[in-house]
Design a protein around this motif. Structure first.
Motif, mmCIF file in Angstrom:
data_model
loop_
_atom_site.group_PDB
_atom_site.id
_atom_site.type_symbol
_atom_site.label_atom_id
_atom_site.label_comp_id
_atom_site.label_asym_id
_atom_site.label_seq_id
_atom_site.Cartn_x
_atom_site.Cartn_y
_atom_site.Cartn_z
ATOM 1 N N GLN A 63 -4.409 0.628 -9.076
ATOM 2 C CA GLN A 63 -5.414 -0.435 -9.066
ATOM 3 C C GLN A 63 -5.624 -0.969 -10.487
ATOM 4 O O GLN A 63 -6.757 -1.183 -10.942
ATOM 5 C CB GLN A 63 -6.729 0.065 -8.458
ATOM 6 N N THR A 85 -2.093 2.913 -5.922
ATOM 7 C CA THR A 85 -3.314 3.644 -6.250
ATOM 8 C C THR A 85 -3.756 3.435 -7.699
ATOM 9 O O THR A 85 -4.893 3.762 -8.044
ATOM 10 C CB THR A 85 -3.134 5.149 -5.994
ATOM 11 N N ARG A 107 0.824 -1.213 0.000
ATOM 12 C CA ARG A 107 0.000 0.000 0.000
ATOM 13 C C ARG A 107 0.859 1.263 0.000
ATOM 14 O O ARG A 107 0.379 2.335 -0.379
ATOM 15 C CB ARG A 107 -0.930 -0.007 1.208
#
Length: 301
Positions: A203, A201, A195
């Motif tokens: 994804q 981010t 993370r």
């Protein structure tokens, strides 16, 4: 998988049918993907594949098509390899050697069993060179610069699968990284990159989404160590993620957005197939744990 089938059903014919081909495949890797005693992903010149003998071809060979682990890593056209000693690949190879050595013993082929155990030992010793005492985890290392990579992925837990990590190393990896909510832990797990990584981010496929094969291989590694709480938590969270999607949409996703759904309504259809075979591994771990509990009860009774 051949070893697991044999353990379950004792079909010797299956070993006789497959062993020589599996051994040839095992012998291929040191000849074609070894640099400095460790294994690197690569890609040979295989026409007419447009990605062959390129950085992308090597990434495809890993199965982690766009993993940030490979960002900025050069592809060496002379060695046909990414210039990155890979913890995950080396660990998987050691596990392969150990499985084949067991099958060689069943087939009464002591020379091949010894050969495979020797390779497992050699690569196991080399894999320890990728341990970072400072970080408390095994890290990929550039073969051109000698520098450790700071990109963290669940594949870095694969030394548990190979049985190479010491108990102390295993505990540090789990406590400092696997169960760390700043990296891999959270409501839904395990993201394909930590993370804390700038790619999380995104994804986008292997850049932050959750993949059942990664969870499954880490689970198998945890089974090799006295880490029952971490194993149970991973199994429960994986099963809950699968059931959440099944109950809501009757989907078994190819991968999962970290929000807990296979694919957001705004995402393209090719971001995550809605019904994909390996998605079921999220629930299969729970079934294996139930079998494990039954066997344990039998032995204690």
């Amino acid at each position: 998988m051949i070893r697991e089938l044999y353990r379950q059903y004792k079909d010797r014919w299956l070993l006789e049918l497959t062993f020589d081909r599996l051994l040839r495949w095992n012998r291929w890797w040191p000849q074609h993907r070894d640099t400095g005693g460790l294994l690197c992903w690569g890609s040979d010149k295989v026409p007419p594949d447009e990605a062959a003998h390129t950085w992308q071809g090597a990434a495809y060979e890993s199965g982690l098509d766009n993993s940030p682990m490979f960002d900025g890593v050069p592809f060496n056209t002379k060695t046909n390899q990414l210039q990155l000693a890979d913890v995950g690949l080396t660990s998987l190879y050691i596990a392969d050697c150990n499985a084949l050595a067991e099958l060689a013993q069943v087939l009464n082929r002591p020379a091949q069993a010894a050969e495979l155990r020797q390779r497992a030992g050699t690569y196991g010793q080399a894999l320890q060179m990728l341990w970072s005492e400072e970080k408390g985890i095994f890290l990929n290392r550039r073969t051109d610069t000698g520098q450790f990579s700071d990109r963290l992925s669940p594949t870095l837990f694969y030394p548990l699968l190979a049985g190479v990590a010491t108990p102390i190393q295993a505990r540090r990896m789990v406590d400092e990284h696997l169960l760390n909510p700043a990296e891999f832990w959270g409501e839904w797990v395990l993201p394909a990159v930590a993370r804390t990584d700038s790619a999380f981010t995104d994804q986008n496929y292997w850049r932050g989404r959750i993949w059942a094969p990664l969870n499954f291989l880490v689970y198998l590694g945890l089974r090799n160590y006295d880490l029952p709480d971490a194993r149970k938590q991973l199994v429960d969270k994986s099963n809950q993620l699968l059931l959440k999607n099944w109950r809501a949409s009757r989907h078994v996703p190819e991968n999962f957005h970290v929000s807990g759904v296979g694919r957001l309504p705004s995402e393209a259809l090719n971001r995550s197939d809605s019904f994909y075979h390996w998605g079921a591994l999220m629930g299969f771990m729970s079934l294996l744990e139930q079998d494990k509990a039954v066997e344990l009860k039998k032995t204690t009774d």
